[in-house]
Scaffold this active site. Structure first.
Site, short mmCIF file in Angstrom:
data_model
loop_
_atom_site.label_atom_id
_atom_site.label_comp_id
_atom_site.label_asym_id
_atom_site.label_seq_id
_atom_site.Cartn_x
_atom_site.Cartn_y
_atom_site.Cartn_z
N SER A 40 40.44 18.27 7.57
CA SER A 40 39.64 17.66 6.50
C SER A 40 40.47 17.54 5.24
O SER A 40 41.54 18.12 5.12
CB SER A 40 38.43 18.53 6.22
OG SER A 40 38.85 19.70 5.53
N LYS A 41 39.94 16.78 4.30
CA LYS A 41 40.63 16.60 3.03
C LYS A 41 40.84 17.95 2.35
O LYS A 41 41.78 18.14 1.61
CB LYS A 41 39.81 15.69 2.12
CG LYS A 41 39.73 14.30 2.68
CD LYS A 41 38.94 13.38 1.77
CE LYS A 41 38.69 12.09 2.53
NZ LYS A 41 37.86 11.15 1.84
N ARG A 42 39.92 18.85 2.63
CA ARG A 42 40.02 20.15 1.98
C ARG A 42 41.28 20.90 2.38
O ARG A 42 41.76 21.74 1.63
CB ARG A 42 38.80 21.01 2.33
CG ARG A 42 37.64 20.82 1.40
CD ARG A 42 36.56 21.78 1.80
NE ARG A 42 36.40 21.72 3.27
CZ ARG A 42 35.38 21.16 3.88
NH1 ARG A 42 34.42 20.67 3.19
NH2 ARG A 42 35.31 21.13 5.19
N GLY B 247 44.04 20.10 2.15
CA GLY B 247 45.00 19.95 1.06
C GLY B 247 46.28 19.25 1.45
O GLY B 247 46.94 18.66 0.60
#
Ligand code: GLU
Length: 485
Positions: free
Chosen positions: A255-257, A259
């Protein structure tokens, strides 16, 4: 056989994430492996998800990554327009939707929000969708005409029978058969006149002569509906290749999380584009042998899509770092130096021999941002604990270190040639005279001049780079520190 044509069809919704990059790369490789064409199509029909500037990011990323498209909005190949919103203006989607209506494969639907909200819902791919009950399929031709004339908002839906099955073929998953009753009458044209992705991808892939469609396996469940559309038109279904999920280290969908999930982020973190491409190529694909390092040219040569795996691929930043390090090691020194220079300049004061320091770190870093932590001691002696002089293997203690430093200080003060070789000879000779092992002599010196447990070079090399004055200052400071302990 026809020339292979693949397409990368991103929706301009932000940065290019690793999953998108992999789709683009595989599509590029599949085409190039066979001498085919790789096309870029911008899928911007979902106006709500459109992000300003995202199209530019797509161009930039493809360019940086070396995935040159043969055709696209900026490179006409005779199949344009290459942007879906522009294709829409040509009326192409509406034309084909109407053709389906005539064939009985699609129908107008005038149901309003309230009615749709009252329909029963089903969870599909984690999303709750309402299952349309074909209410408007039973409208008579007159009713439809009257509604249209009255300007009633409508959508156009695919008409899928409730009975029977639909089978489609995926190159990796084989034949997949689903019950038609499980397929919803999906919307082809929305009430704003735009086509849905589900419809546009079929019309575009066909009219743009795409032979191989490569995309994430989240599209597997929709593929039977696409295949039904191809069949309804009497078009040839493209070769489907659905790619495995990419997960993070915890086996959760990347996910975008996380990083580090987009190409841009990885560039900012100092990774080399070649290493990123190499790494991403291996997220779901492997060659016949154990080769791990590939240039883009080698990938083109070796990429056989039949070897794509169905199992999820783990995006492992540790592995990517390792791979990046391998690229740095193999890099021509001058090229390395040019790239490392800004990082060295940021970490160090003026006046130091940066080329020399770059030589020391080339094989020791994995990414450029590692440079700071490796070399900062050249600029400033860090605070260090006196216990660092004690080293079991070198058999040194605070006392033996103090003795050695006191012994070598006058020798170094007298040393005229402060080059690495001369310094080494002097210290070696001292050790021989005293009957000390080299490490026993070098450990305290290296500690004193670097203040670090690990350094990218030995004591004498460090002294050479520091210069006589600074090296001696640090040794004297070391003596003081040991005396005070
Ligand atoms: N526009 C779709 C996306 O970005 C493309 C999927 C496909 O390759 O067909 O997810």
């Amino acid at each position: 056989m026809n020339k292979i044509r693949t397409r990368y069809a991103p929706s301009p919704t932000g940065k290019m994430h690793v999953g998108n990059l992999r789709s683009a790369l595989y599509e590029f490789l599949i085409a190039k492996h066979e001498g085919g064409d790789f096309m870029l199509r911008i899928e911007d029909t979902d106006q709500e998800r459109f992000v300003e500037g995202a199209t530019e990011i797509i161009y930039r990323t493809l360019e940086q990554a070396g995935l040159r498209h043969d055709e696209g909005p900026d490179r006409d190949g005779g199949y344009g327009p290459y942007v879906q919103s522009e294709r829409m203006k040509t009326g192409i989607y509406m034309k084909y939707a109407k053709e389906l209506i005539e064939k009985g494969e699609a129908y107008y639907c005038f149901c309003d929000r309230e009615r749709l909200a009252s329909l029963k819902t089903e969870v599909m791919d984690g999303k709750e969708i309402s299952v349309y009950d074909k209410h408007c399929l039973s409208l008579s031709g007159e009713e439809v005409a009257a509604n249209l004339a009255a300007g009633k908002p409508y959508v156009i839906r695919q008409n899928i029978p409730n009975e029977g099955t639909t089978t489609f073929h995926d190159e990796l998953y084989g034949d997949i058969t689903v019950e038609n009753s499980e397929l919803d009458d999906m919307i082809l044209i929305k009430s704003d006149g735009y086509p849905t992705y589900n419809f546009a991808n079929v019309v575009d892939d066909h009219t743009m002569n795409i032979t191989h469609v490569v995309r994430g396996n989240e599209y597997l469940s929709s593929s039977p509906k696409y295949v039904r559309l191809y069949d309804a038109f009497g078009w040839q279904v493209p070769v489907y290749i659905h790619l495995p999920l990419i997960t993070d280290e915890n086996h959760k969908k990347l996910s975008k999380r996380s990083g580090h999930a987009s190409f841009e982020d990885l560039m900012e973190q100092g990774f080399l584009k070649e290493a990123v491409i190499n790494y991403v190529a291996l997220l779901g694909w492997s060659p016949e042998d154990n080769q791990e390092i590939f240039s883009l040219e080698e990938l083109i040569e070796k990429f056989d899509y039949h070897r794509i795996s169905k199992s999820p691929a783990v995006f492992d930043i540790v592995k990517l770092r390792w791979m990046n390090g391998e690229y740095l090691k193999a890099m021509d020194f001058d090229v390395f130096y040019e790239m490392a220079k800004p990082w060295l300049e940021r970490a160090l004061p003026h006046g130091l021999d940066l080329r020399r320091i770059a030589e020391m770190v080339k094989t020791r870093i994995e990414v450029f941002p590692d440079i700071g932590g490796q070399v900062d001691f050249f600029g400033k002696l860090p605070e260090y604990d006196v216990s660092m002089y004690t080293h079991k293997k070198m058999k040194t203690t605070g006392e033996t270190s103090l003795e050695v430093l006191k012994d070598v200080l006058p020798l170094l003060e007298a040393q005229e040639d402060f080059g690495n070789d001369a310094l080494y000879r002097t210290l070696l000779q001292y050790g021989e005279e005293k009957g000390y092992k080299t490490g026993f002599v070098m450990w305290p010196i290296r500690t004193a001049v670097s203040g670090k447990q690990m350094t990218p070079a030995g004591a004498t090399e460090i002294m050479e780079v520091l210069g006589k004055e600074e090296a001696l200052r640090r040794i004297r400071a070391g003596i003081e520190k040991l005396q005070a302990a």
